[in-house]
Scaffold this motif. Structure first.
Motif, PDB file in Angstrom:
ATOM      1  N   THR A 157      68.347  54.132  65.948  1.00  0.00           N
ATOM      2  CA  THR A 157      67.544  55.348  65.788  1.00  0.00           C
ATOM      3  C   THR A 157      68.402  56.510  65.335  1.00  0.00           C
ATOM      4  O   THR A 157      68.027  57.263  64.427  1.00  0.00           O
ATOM      5  CB  THR A 157      66.823  55.697  67.105  1.00  0.00           C
ATOM      6  N   VAL A 158      69.568  56.671  65.942  1.00  0.00           N
ATOM      7  CA  VAL A 158      70.473  57.764  65.569  1.00  0.00           C
ATOM      8  C   VAL A 158      70.925  57.617  64.123  1.00  0.00           C
ATOM      9  O   VAL A 158      70.943  58.590  63.361  1.00  0.00           O
ATOM     10  CB  VAL A 158      71.686  57.820  66.530  1.00  0.00           C
ATOM     11  N   VAL A 159      71.265  56.399  63.712  1.00  0.00           N
ATOM     12  CA  VAL A 159      71.710  56.171  62.332  1.00  0.00           C
ATOM     13  C   VAL A 159      70.581  56.463  61.346  1.00  0.00           C
ATOM     14  O   VAL A 159      70.790  57.123  60.327  1.00  0.00           O
ATOM     15  CB  VAL A 159      72.242  54.718  62.164  1.00  0.00           C
ATOM     16  N   VAL A 161      67.954  58.442  61.764  1.00  0.00           N
ATOM     17  CA  VAL A 161      67.707  59.896  61.739  1.00  0.00           C
ATOM     18  C   VAL A 161      68.797  60.593  60.936  1.00  0.00           C
ATOM     19  O   VAL A 161      68.515  61.484  60.131  1.00  0.00           O
ATOM     20  CB  VAL A 161      67.612  60.460  63.179  1.00  0.00           C
ATOM     21  N   ALA A 162      70.059  60.187  61.099  1.00  0.00           N
ATOM     22  CA  ALA A 162      71.162  60.795  60.355  1.00  0.00           C
ATOM     23  C   ALA A 162      70.990  60.579  58.853  1.00  0.00           C
ATOM     24  O   ALA A 162      71.216  61.490  58.056  1.00  0.00           O
ATOM     25  CB  ALA A 162      72.492  60.235  60.831  1.00  0.00           C
ATOM     26  N   VAL A 163      70.579  59.369  58.457  1.00  0.00           N
ATOM     27  CA  VAL A 163      70.383  59.078  57.035  1.00  0.00           C
ATOM     28  C   VAL A 163      69.242  59.917  56.477  1.00  0.00           C
ATOM     29  O   VAL A 163      69.350  60.476  55.382  1.00  0.00           O
ATOM     30  CB  VAL A 163      70.127  57.564  56.832  1.00  0.00           C
ATOM     31  N   VAL A 165      68.116  62.821  57.604  1.00  0.00           N
ATOM     32  CA  VAL A 165      68.517  64.217  57.571  1.00  0.00           C
ATOM     33  C   VAL A 165      69.452  64.476  56.393  1.00  0.00           C
ATOM     34  O   VAL A 165      69.337  65.503  55.699  1.00  0.00           O
ATOM     35  CB  VAL A 165      69.189  64.625  58.903  1.00  0.00           C
ATOM     36  N   MET A 166      70.364  63.542  56.118  1.00  0.00           N
ATOM     37  CA  MET A 166      71.304  63.742  55.009  1.00  0.00           C
ATOM     38  C   MET A 166      70.600  63.666  53.650  1.00  0.00           C
ATOM     39  O   MET A 166      71.034  64.298  52.696  1.00  0.00           O
ATOM     40  CB  MET A 166      72.425  62.711  55.089  1.00  0.00           C
ATOM     41  N   GLN A 167      69.527  62.861  53.554  1.00  0.00           N
ATOM     42  CA  GLN A 167      68.813  62.751  52.291  1.00  0.00           C
ATOM     43  C   GLN A 167      67.904  63.951  52.027  1.00  0.00           C
ATOM     44  O   GLN A 167      67.652  64.293  50.906  1.00  0.00           O
ATOM     45  CB  GLN A 167      67.976  61.477  52.263  1.00  0.00           C
TER      46      GLN A 167
END
Length: 168
Positions: A157-159, A161-163, A165-167
């Motif tokens: 889930t964290v990965v 969400v991070a992807v 947010v970065m996109q």
């Protein structure tokens, strides 16, 4: 679960279009079909040569009695009850679950204890007592699969969400 799948399906149609959705649906069907095939073709046999284990493909692999150091039952407590799986420990320290010798509240096997005792009897009759060595506990024996699944779910889930947010 059905609502979640419906929401994911709708999101897939919006993001991927109809063709992408059908590819995703077909791929999922193939994966589920392979999982069922493996589950229904898995077996364990016990004989004079040792224990043969097959996880759904091929003829299986025979582990000779002289390579088997310990036989025990791994008990896993989960939200839906207790699951018990017979497993062997080999001379090299690796452990192998016996696919046909499992019991749980979801998939009960009334004769689990009797069948497990038969396997242990074969092992005891086919090996020297000095060759039977109980293996030490490992970290994965102390951490429940449920706790590991929760940790991996959180990490995924964290990965994701991070992807996202970065996109965006």
């Amino acid at each position: 679960m059905a609502v979640l799948l419906a929401v994911e399906g709708a999101a897939a149609i919006v993001q991927l279009g109809a063709t992408g959705f059908y590819w995703l649906l077909g791929g999922t069907a193939v994966i589920v079909g392979l999982c069922f095939l493996i589950a229904f073709r898995s077996w364990t046999t016990v004989g004079a040569a040792g224990i043969t284990i097959c996880w759904g493909f091929g003829r299986g692999r025979t582990h000779p009695w002289h390579e088997i150091r310990w036989i025990d039952v791994r008990e896993t407590k989960a939200e839906y009850g207790v699951a018990r799986v017979a497993r062997i420990t080999l001379a090299n320290g690796r452990r192998r679950s016996l696919p046909a010798l499992q019991h749980s509240d979801t998939y009960p096997r009334p004769d689990f204890d009797v069948d497990f005792r038969r396997v242990v009897n074969w092992w005891e009759l086919s090996t020297d007592q000095a060759a039977r060595v109980r293996p030490p506990l490992r970290k994965r024996d102390r951490v429940s699969p449920m706790a590991l699944g929760l940790l991996l779910g959180l990490l995924i889930t964290v990965v994701v969400v991070a992807v996202v947010v970065m996109q965006g």
